[in-house]
Design an enzyme around this catalytic site. Structure first.
Site, PDB file in Angstrom:
ATOM      1  N   LYS A 132      26.512  58.351  48.791  1.00 50.38           N
ATOM      2  CA  LYS A 132      27.570  57.753  49.620  1.00 50.38           C
ATOM      3  C   LYS A 132      28.006  58.725  50.717  1.00 50.38           C
ATOM      4  CE  LYS A 132      29.165  54.976  45.722  1.00 50.38           C
ATOM      5  NZ  LYS A 132      30.043  54.967  44.544  1.00 50.38           N
ATOM      6  N   ASP A 141      25.407  59.831  42.799  1.00 47.36           N
ATOM      7  CA  ASP A 141      25.965  58.626  43.422  1.00 47.36           C
ATOM      8  C   ASP A 141      26.914  59.028  44.567  1.00 47.36           C
ATOM      9  OD1 ASP A 141      26.744  55.568  43.048  1.00 47.36           O
ATOM     10  OD2 ASP A 141      28.623  56.681  43.157  1.00 47.36           O
ATOM     11  N   GLY A 172      31.968  48.019  33.597  1.00 46.96           N
ATOM     12  CA  GLY A 172      31.046  47.702  34.694  1.00 46.96           C
ATOM     13  C   GLY A 172      31.171  48.634  35.888  1.00 46.96           C
ATOM     14  N   ARG A 193      15.980  38.940  37.571  1.00 52.11           N
ATOM     15  CA  ARG A 193      14.899  39.242  36.619  1.00 52.11           C
ATOM     16  C   ARG A 193      14.694  38.107  35.617  1.00 52.11           C
ATOM     17  NH1 ARG A 193      15.501  45.261  36.268  1.00 52.11           N
ATOM     18  NH2 ARG A 193      17.440  44.803  35.185  1.00 52.11           N
ATOM     19  N   GLU A 229      26.785  53.337  36.755  1.00 48.30           N
ATOM     20  CA  GLU A 229      25.426  52.942  37.115  1.00 48.30           C
ATOM     21  C   GLU A 229      24.636  52.650  35.839  1.00 48.30           C
ATOM     22  OE1 GLU A 229      24.394  52.722  40.479  1.00 48.30           O
ATOM     23  OE2 GLU A 229      26.560  52.895  40.525  1.00 48.30           O
TER      24      GLU A 229
HETATM   25  N1  HSE Z   1      28.886  53.644  39.738  1.00 49.01           N
HETATM   26  C1  HSE Z   1      29.587  53.558  40.961  1.00 49.01           C
HETATM   27  C2  HSE Z   1      30.962  54.192  40.779  1.00 49.01           C
HETATM   28  C3  HSE Z   1      29.714  52.118  41.383  1.00 49.01           C
HETATM   29  O1  HSE Z   1      31.359  54.460  39.642  1.00 49.01           O
HETATM   30  O2  HSE Z   1      31.627  54.448  41.760  1.00 49.01           O
HETATM   31  C4  HSE Z   1      30.180  51.913  42.796  1.00 49.01           C
HETATM   32  O3  HSE Z   1      29.265  52.434  43.720  1.00 49.01           O
END
Ligand code: HSE
Length: 439
Positions: free
Chosen positions: A207, A203, A189, A46, A192
């Site tokens: 998966k 999330d 980090g 970006r 999300e």
């Molecule tokens: N936010 C995701 C987690 C990152 O905490 O697992 C990895 O996919």
């Protein structure tokens, strides 16, 4: 001498920067293992001006993800921007249509558009690799797709979100609040951009849907996943779990049942002695149950830049080697539409915490309502928070927590019984219900 694979990377956040660095640091090993060099020739993000902790000298800057995806100077387009739609979607489509291979860590996109993108990859001859989308560094996609190609899979389950496991671990071990733990997960980090995707279970659902597709040979069906997050889990539940010999984990479970494929994500009580209960912090774990094999569990770092970069770079190495695996383990035309097992038919044990009126007959009423639904109680505990000394105002007894563990029953029976208990007005607030997963 084979020419090096020329890579273009869209997205230079934590993962993108780590991928650039890892390819540079591991250049010799990657070349030896892949049979050819791997070179990042162009990137885009970006903001070009943003200060980044990565060396981009000698690497071209593309003006947009789409321009990079169609750049004739690259063979492999690596998408690390995230998001279930554009610009990631259009860029990947364009790269695949021009015959390039694509590597992505984007679970949201693969869960939503995986079948369509796999069809494009198949038609134009490129690879579509997404190992990093599930369990970061854990090679679970390859394990299911290649390592277990000859095995009928009956169940895949695990801890698939690092943020949630990190939060539950620190809440339990350090007695910290949900909000404090989430803030740390963001700082590290793991979370999300919008952390509700983590804590509300979406999330994990993305998966799980990807793993279920590979495991059962079905089209990815994220909308068929039953989803509950961890935000309703209170310190009282974590304490009760400990007392009763359980630990609370956010699990994603995909299982073959008599009524179809059950896909569900919810906080789960797992026996404290089980291997999944030992998985703490940001670590993920996936257990695969198949015919003729005892369950296989893969454990490893499930979030963070370095862990995700490890899987992305392995996928790039596969492209360099010339491997073009079918993204979901079989040709798109052979993937069946999933037959969804209704959640109401889910069978298992339940943990139930009720705030009950501390009066004669309350426990009997609750037990009667459960018995009407043929629910058998394994244990029931009522604990006055003040050790039996009532502090209720105006002579009214204050509600007390009643904690029940049931033997295996159905979701439908539990819902009906609790509805009846609520109508009886013997409890205050909403019942807390946590499913139990044995072994
Ligand atoms: N936010 C995701 C987690 C990152 O905490 O697992 C990895 O996919």
């Amino acid at each position: 001498m084979v020419a090096p694979l020329k890579v273009g990377i869209a997205g230079l956040g934590t993962v993108g920067a780590d991928v650039v660095s890892l390819i540079e640091e591991q250049a010799r090993v990657l070349s030896a293992r892949s049979g050819r060099g791997i070179k990042v020739v162009a990137v885009t993000a970006r903001s070009k001006a943003k200060k980044r902790n990565v060396n981009l000298r000698g690497i071209a800057w593309a003006k947009s993800p789409l321009a990079l995806a169609t750049d004739p100077n690259i063979n492999c387009f690596v998408e690390l921007m995230g998001g279930a739609g554009d610009p990631a979607l259009s860029a990947i489509e364009a790269a695949l249509k021009s015959g390039k291979s694509v590597v992505t860590a984007n679970k949201a996109l693969i869960a939503k558009h995986g079948s369509k993108l796999a069809a494009l990859a198949e038609k134009h001859g490129g690879a579509l690799n997404f190992e990093a989308a599930v369990g970061a560094a854990i090679p679970v996609v390859k394990t299911l797709r290649e390592g277990l190609a000859g095995t009928q899979i009956n169940r895949v389950y695990g801890i698939l979100n690092g943020t949630c496991n990190y939060i539950l671990t620190r809440m339990e071990q350090e007695g910290l609040s949900f909000a404090e733990c989430l803030k740390d997960a963001q700082r590290l980090g793991y979370a999300e951009a919008n952390p509700s995707f983590d804590v509300d279970g979406h999330d994990t659902a993305q998966k799980l849907a990807i793993l279920a597709s590979i495991a059962f040979g079905t089209k990815v069906a994220q909308s068929s996943v039953y989803v509950e997050g961890i935000s309703s889990i209170a310190p009282a539940d974590l304490r009760a779990a400990q007392d009763l010999g359980y630990r609370v984990k956010l699990l994603g479970v995909a299982v073959r049942t008599k009524s179809g494929i059950e896909q569900r994500v919810h906080p789960t009580m797992v026996p404290r002695t089980s291997s999944i209960a030992q998985v703490m912090g940001v670590t993920n774990a996936v257990t695969i149950d198949g015919e003729g094999i005892s369950p296989i569990t893969l454990v490893g770092p499930g979030a963070g830049g370095a862990a995700t970069a490890s899987a992305v770079v392995a996928d790039i190495a596969d492209v360099a080697r010339g491997i073009r695996a079918k993204p979901f383990g079989r040709p798109i035309a052979k993937l069946r539409t999933i037959k969804k097992a209704p959640m109401e038919r889910h069978e298992g044990g339940y943990y139930i915490r009720l705030m009950a009126r501390d009066l004669a007959g309350t426990a009997a009423t609750i037990a009667t309502r459960l018995a009407e639904q043929k629910i058998s109680i394994e244990s029931i505990v009522q604990r006055h928070p003040n050790g039996g000394v009532d502090t209720g105002a105006g002579g009214k007894p204050s509600p007390v927590p009643v904690i029940l563990i049931t033997y295996a029953t159905t979701e439908d029976a539990v819902r009906r019984a609790l509805q009846a208990v609520q109508s009886d007005k013997v409890i205050t607030g909403r019942p807390q219900v946590v499913r139990i997963e044995k072994n």
